[in-house]
Design a protein around this motif. Structure first.
Motif, PDB file in Angstrom:
ATOM      1  N   HIS A 150      -7.841  78.035  19.611  1.00 29.13           N
ATOM      2  CA  HIS A 150      -7.177  76.863  19.059  1.00 29.13           C
ATOM      3  C   HIS A 150      -8.185  75.741  18.933  1.00 29.13           C
ATOM      4  CE1 HIS A 150      -6.984  75.300  23.155  1.00 29.13           C
ATOM      5  NE2 HIS A 150      -6.318  76.394  23.523  1.00 29.13           N
ATOM      6  N   GLY A 151      -7.764  74.643  18.297  1.00 26.69           N
ATOM      7  CA  GLY A 151      -8.684  73.572  17.937  1.00 26.69           C
ATOM      8  C   GLY A 151      -9.475  73.047  19.128  1.00 26.69           C
ATOM      9  N   TYR A 152      -8.776  72.778  20.230  1.00 30.32           N
ATOM     10  CA  TYR A 152      -9.461  72.186  21.377  1.00 30.32           C
ATOM     11  C   TYR A 152     -10.472  73.153  21.955  1.00 30.32           C
ATOM     12  CZ  TYR A 152     -10.311  69.507  25.574  1.00 30.32           C
ATOM     13  OH  TYR A 152     -10.916  68.798  26.558  1.00 30.32           O
ATOM     14  N   VAL A 161     -13.608  72.980  19.956  1.00 29.11           N
ATOM     15  CA  VAL A 161     -14.415  71.812  20.305  1.00 29.11           C
ATOM     16  C   VAL A 161     -15.158  72.051  21.610  1.00 29.11           C
ATOM     17  CG1 VAL A 161     -14.291  69.394  20.981  1.00 29.11           C
ATOM     18  CG2 VAL A 161     -12.926  70.218  19.067  1.00 29.11           C
ATOM     19  N   GLU A 162     -14.437  72.590  22.605  1.00 29.68           N
ATOM     20  CA  GLU A 162     -15.044  72.840  23.906  1.00 29.68           C
ATOM     21  C   GLU A 162     -16.162  73.862  23.794  1.00 29.68           C
ATOM     22  OE1 GLU A 162     -14.203  70.103  25.789  1.00 29.68           O
ATOM     23  OE2 GLU A 162     -14.538  71.603  27.367  1.00 29.68           O
ATOM     24  N   GLU A 172     -11.396  65.210  16.502  1.00 25.59           N
ATOM     25  CA  GLU A 172     -10.315  65.885  15.793  1.00 25.59           C
ATOM     26  C   GLU A 172     -10.333  65.551  14.305  1.00 25.59           C
ATOM     27  OE1 GLU A 172     -10.301  64.583  18.684  1.00 25.59           O
ATOM     28  OE2 GLU A 172      -8.451  64.918  19.788  1.00 25.59           O
ATOM     29  N   TRP A 184       0.699  80.172  15.215  1.00 20.80           N
ATOM     30  CA  TRP A 184       1.088  79.463  16.422  1.00 20.80           C
ATOM     31  C   TRP A 184       1.130  80.443  17.589  1.00 20.80           C
ATOM     32  CZ3 TRP A 184       1.186  74.366  16.916  1.00 20.80           C
ATOM     33  CH2 TRP A 184       1.259  73.596  15.739  1.00 20.80           C
ATOM     34  N   SER A 194      -0.931  78.276  24.563  1.00 17.33           N
ATOM     35  CA  SER A 194      -2.259  78.106  25.160  1.00 17.33           C
ATOM     36  C   SER A 194      -2.202  78.436  26.647  1.00 17.33           C
ATOM     37  CB  SER A 194      -2.737  76.669  24.960  1.00 17.33           C
ATOM     38  OG  SER A 194      -2.050  75.824  25.861  1.00 17.33           O
ATOM     39  N   GLU A 195      -3.402  78.422  27.259  1.00 19.19           N
ATOM     40  CA  GLU A 195      -3.495  78.765  28.682  1.00 19.19           C
ATOM     41  C   GLU A 195      -2.633  77.830  29.533  1.00 19.19           C
ATOM     42  OE1 GLU A 195      -7.046  76.557  27.150  1.00 19.19           O
ATOM     43  OE2 GLU A 195      -5.766  78.121  26.402  1.00 19.19           O
ATOM     44  N   ALA A 196      -2.517  76.532  29.106  1.00 19.88           N
ATOM     45  CA  ALA A 196      -1.729  75.572  29.879  1.00 19.88           C
ATOM     46  C   ALA A 196      -0.256  75.610  29.481  1.00 19.88           C
ATOM     47  CB  ALA A 196      -2.295  74.168  29.686  1.00 19.88           C
ATOM     48  N   ARG A 211       1.124  75.474  26.567  1.00 19.33           N
ATOM     49  CA  ARG A 211       1.487  74.575  25.478  1.00 19.33           C
ATOM     50  C   ARG A 211       1.454  75.352  24.175  1.00 19.33           C
ATOM     51  NH1 ARG A 211       0.945  69.160  26.282  1.00 19.33           N
ATOM     52  NH2 ARG A 211       0.070  68.565  28.298  1.00 19.33           N
ATOM     53  N   ARG A 212       2.254  74.830  23.209  1.00 19.03           N
ATOM     54  CA  ARG A 212       2.201  75.440  21.890  1.00 19.03           C
ATOM     55  C   ARG A 212       0.872  75.027  21.250  1.00 19.03           C
ATOM     56  NH1 ARG A 212       5.497  76.888  17.381  1.00 19.03           N
ATOM     57  NH2 ARG A 212       5.380  74.980  16.160  1.00 19.03           N
ATOM     58  N   ARG A 253      -2.122  76.126  17.909  1.00 12.44           N
ATOM     59  CA  ARG A 253      -2.362  76.947  16.712  1.00 12.44           C
ATOM     60  C   ARG A 253      -3.707  77.651  16.885  1.00 12.44           C
ATOM     61  NH1 ARG A 253      -0.685  76.352  10.735  1.00 12.44           N
ATOM     62  NH2 ARG A 253      -2.062  74.593  10.337  1.00 12.44           N
ATOM     63  N   TYR A 302      -6.780  79.977  15.506  1.00  9.15           N
ATOM     64  CA  TYR A 302      -7.468  80.325  14.264  1.00  9.15           C
ATOM     65  C   TYR A 302      -8.220  81.632  14.466  1.00  9.15           C
ATOM     66  CZ  TYR A 302      -6.289  75.681  12.725  1.00  9.15           C
ATOM     67  OH  TYR A 302      -5.588  74.574  12.363  1.00  9.15           O
ATOM     68  N   GLU A 320      -0.281  69.707  15.760  1.00  8.68           N
ATOM     69  CA  GLU A 320      -1.487  70.380  16.228  1.00  8.68           C
ATOM     70  C   GLU A 320      -2.477  69.373  16.816  1.00  8.68           C
ATOM     71  OE1 GLU A 320      -3.346  72.444  13.081  1.00  8.68           O
ATOM     72  OE2 GLU A 320      -4.612  73.654  14.403  1.00  8.68           O
ATOM     73  N   HIS A 360      -3.809  68.957  20.604  1.00  6.00           N
ATOM     74  CA  HIS A 360      -5.236  68.867  20.879  1.00  6.00           C
ATOM     75  C   HIS A 360      -5.520  67.689  21.817  1.00  6.00           C
ATOM     76  CE1 HIS A 360      -9.454  69.503  19.198  1.00  6.00           C
ATOM     77  NE2 HIS A 360      -9.582  68.511  20.075  1.00  6.00           N
ATOM     78  N   LEU A 381      -4.356  68.351  25.332  1.00  6.86           N
ATOM     79  CA  LEU A 381      -5.267  69.245  26.050  1.00  6.86           C
ATOM     80  C   LEU A 381      -6.475  68.473  26.553  1.00  6.86           C
ATOM     81  CD1 LEU A 381      -5.244  72.483  23.874  1.00  6.86           C
ATOM     82  CD2 LEU A 381      -4.677  72.332  26.303  1.00  6.86           C
ATOM     83  N   ARG A 382      -6.978  67.586  25.669  1.00  5.32           N
ATOM     84  CA  ARG A 382      -8.133  66.795  26.055  1.00  5.32           C
ATOM     85  C   ARG A 382      -7.785  65.865  27.227  1.00  5.32           C
ATOM     86  NH1 ARG A 382     -12.603  65.207  23.145  1.00  5.32           N
ATOM     87  NH2 ARG A 382     -11.648  65.496  21.130  1.00  5.32           N
ATOM     88  N   ILE A 421     -10.052  60.678  19.420  1.00  4.56           N
ATOM     89  CA  ILE A 421      -9.425  61.385  18.307  1.00  4.56           C
ATOM     90  C   ILE A 421      -9.876  60.848  16.951  1.00  4.56           C
ATOM     91  CG2 ILE A 421      -7.322  60.078  17.786  1.00  4.56           C
ATOM     92  CD1 ILE A 421      -5.837  62.708  18.443  1.00  4.56           C
TER      93      ILE A 421
END
Lengths: 125, 892
Positions: free
Chosen positions: A42-44, A47-48, A62, A82, A85-87, A89-90, A92, A94, B24, B28, B31-32, B54
């Motif tokens: 997912h997006g985060y 980034v990580e 973002e 969709w 996530s590990e936490a 949470r919903r 998305r 990729y 989404e 994000h 999560l951050r 953001i």
């Protein structure tokens, strides 16, 4: 350097602007493709992944990440669905498509050539 | 491609897409924040930091939208703006749309008809695989039916057996008129076909079985497959028909099946039966085309196999043709291989047919051009009115390209609306028209023909309409758009009046357009005038023979063996009450068939022979039809009784005036001789000794006089009967006589007047079409001229006001205005007359009774156009001259 530290001095960050003009055009897409190469994210997580893999040098905001991701979707290089996530949470996720894999290989070669070219120019006397 | 598809998908679910994106990004951020808390920040700090990291989400969302939509939003904006502008100017829009609808409509309509006649595929499954094979052969002695393009039976077998690129090759004859026996004998059309016909077409019979190869072996029991139409009508859809016998030209055939509804009959008409090739000797007794190596009568259609292209087929069949050429040298074959269409035009006539279609489309195209000129003029006029708006947009930084695009979008909207309206109107009205016109185009003598033509719109028609729509939008939109988007900003914003450079330029352009329009409509109207005069001539022309109160009796194709057609019948009919005269002739006057041949003077070579029509008549023929014998005499009863159609020898003939002129000039032809070469080739010449000269009569086609040669004939062919009583009375008397002598013969009794009426009807249809176009052109041109003239006048309200304030009378002002606005009309009219005189020279060679330099037509059309322009000018100028001066002076 922790995330918190990094956020205290935003001028040190790369790619926090909407158009990461400090990256060569198309580079962000290449990096995202690469990070999706090791599996759907997912997006985060992307980034990580980029932050860790770049040894904390790349912090993608973002507002730069999501347009880039949409460009991947538009070109058919990635698919999004969709998931959870590990936490719990919903989020998305990729995933690279075969066209995306091809694109990654091609872009990578192109990028290598470009870096070499720049290197030659800088090294020239 | 995929990108476009995804863009389109995005359009349909844009709001959902944007909601998901918001969700989404929020996920994000959460999560951050969680990550930051784990790093030791307070929830408050984590919230703030993550919010900061953001970046500009709003801008990101805009970016995302731009990514997906590309240039679309700008275009969409143009469309919405265009719709708004057009709705605000409802009258302008309505006039423009209706004008274009008429222009595009008539063109789409006529194309639908041409498409149905010329381009439609054979009605069969996978029709794109079917190819028509035609040939032109030089060298060798051959007999051919249906012009060229046909094949002999053995040539057919050669192609069928050797062709590998084709999965099958079928052969069929031209539709053949046949007498179908029974309680009420009737004339029908049938096809003689190869026994793989239904297999290659992939159209299995709906009842019974198809033809199989055994049916085509010589001497096989005679069988037929019935057509679906005749089965449902004459045979009342009898399910037990298979296995029963029917009579075709008095031969018995066993019905083995019924073809499926809509099965192709080898021509654009439905056929009553499909008989195998081997049945040909039964249906054509006397000649055996089936065995004759020299008789070409088969049309070939192949089906491409294994995805072979047309080029591969051409290459392979070309090799086969070369093989045949070598075997039969000296001979040279040229093959024509095309995608098969349901109406096959012989290659010899293809040039003429294409030419006729092109002329037709050109006439319709002129109407569309006039419509385009109209709309362009309207746009120009409105563009001048809009110059302020456009100047402001330009000065606010819009590029000229952007303004042109905006204006073109509006043109496109107009033409799409016009195209839609026009196409709907056209498809509806032309199908109705064709349904009315087609039956009227069949000569009365031919048995009822069920046409198999399809005039419904297909992809080709839609593509044509679309192309026309887009093309016209450019045609009428581009020039005004370029013109209007080039204003002199300074002047426009300062509201400088007309007369400045830019508006003079656009006035000149408008003038040119009016000139073009006037010229085009002059051409159409002068042509229409000629057509109308031609029509008048058709209705009033004297065909040179008496056709009122004459009935004719003609027989079905099988009258040969019948014993009806003889002297006794002639005597019996002559004895009927009211009958004044009877005579036999081989050809019906103005009938469906004719027989021509080459004739030469003794001492001339065969290359020098000239064409003449032939007929065989009994002595009473000339007096019955009131064709005077100008010199010499008519035939004697003895000459008629001894008449024979063998070749060679000498026989007496009567020739027409035209023939006398052609062959003998001013000298007396009586007693002189004409020669005709043997029709079969090889035999001796036939000598014609001229015993009389008859007045010219238009017996083969109304309006044309051709050299005619009458030979003495025995009873046979058509019986002509002139009587005093009503047609109905005499017809029933004749019918009773024929039935009494042989109840199984098929025959028709018709009034000769019907043949003349048919000729008039056909040329009437052509003329009505032409006249309709001309009237449409006049209406469109009048609207255009009126619009432009009145606009030009209204632009000059202030000038007129000043002139009048300075003492000019209303009449002076009117005169000035009219003189200037009528100048382009005059120039256009002169050009139109010049072009039209060229066109009319072509037309007058087709029409009769009309000379190319028809002063009435030319002058009338010019006068009409001028009257319209004058009326428009006066009507537009009237309010000006009546206007109250102060209002005029203040007018902007």
């Amino acid at each position: 350097m922790s995330v918190a530290d990094a956020l205290q001095s935003p001028q040190r960050l790369m790619g926090l602007t909407n158009t990461p003009s400090d990256l060569l055009p198309g580079t962000l897409e290449l990096l995202i493709l690469k990070s999706l190469g090791s599996g759907p994210k997912h997006g985060y997580a992307i980034v990580e992944h980029l932050r860790v893999a770049s040894k904390d040098m790349l912090h993608i905001g973002e507002s730069a990440l999501y347009p880039a991701l949409q460009r991947l979707l538009l070109n058919g290089w990635a698919k999004a669905e969709w998931g959870v996530s590990e936490a719990n949470r919903r989020a998305r996720y990729y995933r690279l498509t075969p066209a995306g894999k091809k694109q990654l290989a091609g872009e990578r070669e192109e990028f290598d050539r470009m870096v070499r070219a720049i290197q030659y120019v800088l090294d020239a006397t | 491609m995929g990108t476009w598809f995804r863009r389109l998908a995005y359009l349909f679910r844009q709001s959902r897409h944007e909601r998901e994106l918001r969700e989404e990004i929020e996920a994000h951020r959460a999560l951050r924040a969680a990550h930051l808390e784990r790093d030791g920040l307070t929830p408050q700090q984590a919230e703030e930091a993550s919010q900061r990291a953001i970046g500009n989400v709003l801008l990101a969302r805009e970016d995302v939208r731009d990514i997906w939509l590309g240039l679309f939003p700008m275009w969409w904006q143009d469309v919405r703006y265009g719709v708004r502008t057009l709705r605000k100017n409802a009258l302008f829009t309505a006039v423009a749309v209706v004008t274009l609808a008429l222009g595009i409509g008539v063109n789409t309509g006529i194309f639908t008809v041409l498409n149905g006649v010329l381009f439609r595929d054979v009605p069969a499954p996978a029709a794109h695989e079917l190819v028509s094979i035609g040939q032109a052969v030089e060298g060798g002695q051959f007999m051919a039916t249906a012009g060229t393009d046909t094949f002999t039976v053995s040539e057919y077998h050669a192609y069928r057996e050797r062709a590998r690129t084709l999965s099958g090759v079928l052969a069929h004859s031209d539709p053949r008129e046949t007498t179908l026996g029974g309680d009420a004998p009737q004339e029908v059309f049938g096809a003689i076909v190869s026994c793989n016909y239904f297999t290659v077409l992939q159209q299995a019979p709906s009842l019974g079985r198809a033809l199989i190869e055994q049916d085509c072996t010589p001497g096989a029991p005679p069988v037929v497959v019935l057509g679906h139409g005749i089965w449902t009508t004459t045979f009342a859809a009898d399910p037990g028909i298979v296995g029963r016998d029917i009579e075709l030209d008095r031969r018995r055939f066993t019905v083995i099946g019924v073809a499926a509804d809509g099965t192709y009959g080898g021509a654009p008409m439905r056929v009553a039966y499909f008989a195998p090739l081997s049945a040909e000797p039964l249906l054509w007794p006397g000649e055996s085309r089936f065995r004759d190596e020299k008789y070409r009568w088969l049309h070939l259609i192949g089906r491409r196999g294994d995805g072979n292209g047309l080029e591969q087929v051409r290459a392979e069949l070309g090799v086969i043709a070369a093989q045949i050429d070598r075997q039969q040298s000296p001979r040279e074959t040229r093959l024509t291989i095309e995608r098969a269409t349901r109406a096959t035009i012989p290659s010899a006539a293809r040039g003429a047919a294409t030419g006729a279609a092109a002329v037709l489309m050109a006439a319709f195209g002129l109407v569309l051009l006039i419509a385009c000129a109209n709309v362009a003029n309207l746009l120009l006029a409105r563009g001048t009115g809009r110059s302020q708006e456009i100047a402001i947009r330009l000065s606010l930084g819009a590029s000229r390209a952007r303004v042109v695009r905006q204006l073109l979008t509006e043109s496109l909207l107009i033409s799409i609306a016009g195209g839609l309206l026009g196409s709907v109107l056209a498809l509806w009205s032309f199908q109705t028209l064709v349904a009315l016109a087609l039956p009227a185009a069949v000569p009365p003598e031919i048995p009822a023909v069920a046409f198999d033509l399809d005039f419904s719109p297909d992809a080709r028609v839609l593509a044509f309409a679309l192309l026309l729509t887009l093309g016209t939008s450019l045609l009428f939109g581009l020039m005004p758009a370029l013109q209007v988007s080039r204003p002199d900003l300074n002047r426009v914003i300062k509201q400088e009046a007309a007369g400045s450079g830019a508006s003079r330029r656009s006035a000149r352009l408008r003038g040119t357009l009016v000139g073009v329009q006037v010229a085009l409509s002059m051409v159409l109207m002068i042509s229409t005038g000629l057509l109308l005069r031609g029509l008048y001539a058709t209705y009033t022309i004297d065909p040179g023979f008496a056709y009122r109160n004459v009935a004719f009796l003609s027989f079905g194709t099988d009258f040969g063996p019948a014993t009806v057609v003889n002297q006794r019948l002639m005597d019996q009919v002559a004895a009927l009450p009211g009958v004044e005269a009877v005579a036999f002739a081989a050809q019906t006057p103005l009938g469906e068939s004719m027989m021509g041949g080459g004739v030469r003077l003794p001492g001339e070579t065969e290359e020098q022979q000239r064409f003449a029509e032939f007929d065989q008549v009994t002595p009473g023929y000339f007096s019955l039809l009131d064709i005077p014998i100008l010199r010499g005499r008519t035939f004697t009863d003895a000459e008629s009784a001894n008449a024979q159609r063998q070749e060679g020898g000498t026989r007496p003939v009567i020739i027409s005036e035209a023939a006398a002129r052609t062959f003998f000039g001013d000298s007396d032809p009586i007693g002189r001789t004409l020669l005709q070469a043997s029709r079969q080739g090889g035999g001796g010449d036939t000598a014609f000794e001229i015993v009389g000269v008859a007045a010219d009569a238009q017996l083969t086609s109304l309006g044309t006089v051709v050299p005619y040669i009458y030979e003495p004939g025995r009873p046979g062919g058509v019986l002509l009967v002139r009587s005093r009583g009503s047609f109905a009375a005499i017809a029933s008397g004749i019918r009773a006589l024929v039935r009494a002598s042989d109840p199984s013969v098929a025959f028709r009794v018709l009034p000769l007047e019907g043949n003349v009426a048919w000729w008039r009807g056909v040329s009437g249809m052509v003329t009505t079409l032409g006249a309709g176009l001309g009237v449409l052109a006049l209406v469109l041109a009048s609207v255009g001229i009126y619009g432009v003239v009145s606009f030009a006048v209204s632009r000059r309200y202030r000038e007129v006001g000043i002139r009048m304030a300075l003492g000019a009378t209303a009449l002076d002002a009117l005169r000035t205005i009219l003189r200037q606005s009528l100048r382009p009309v005059a120039i256009g009219a002169v050009i139109g007359i010049i072009v039209a005189s060229g066109v009319s020279r072509i037309l007058s060679s087709v029409l009769f009774g009309v000379s190319p330099a028809d002063p009435l037509g030319l002058g009338g059309a010019a006068l009409l156009v001028f009257a319209v322009a004058l009326a428009a000018g006066v009507m537009a100028a009237r309010p000006v001259t009546r206007a109250d001066l102060t209002a005029t002076l203040r007018y902007d």
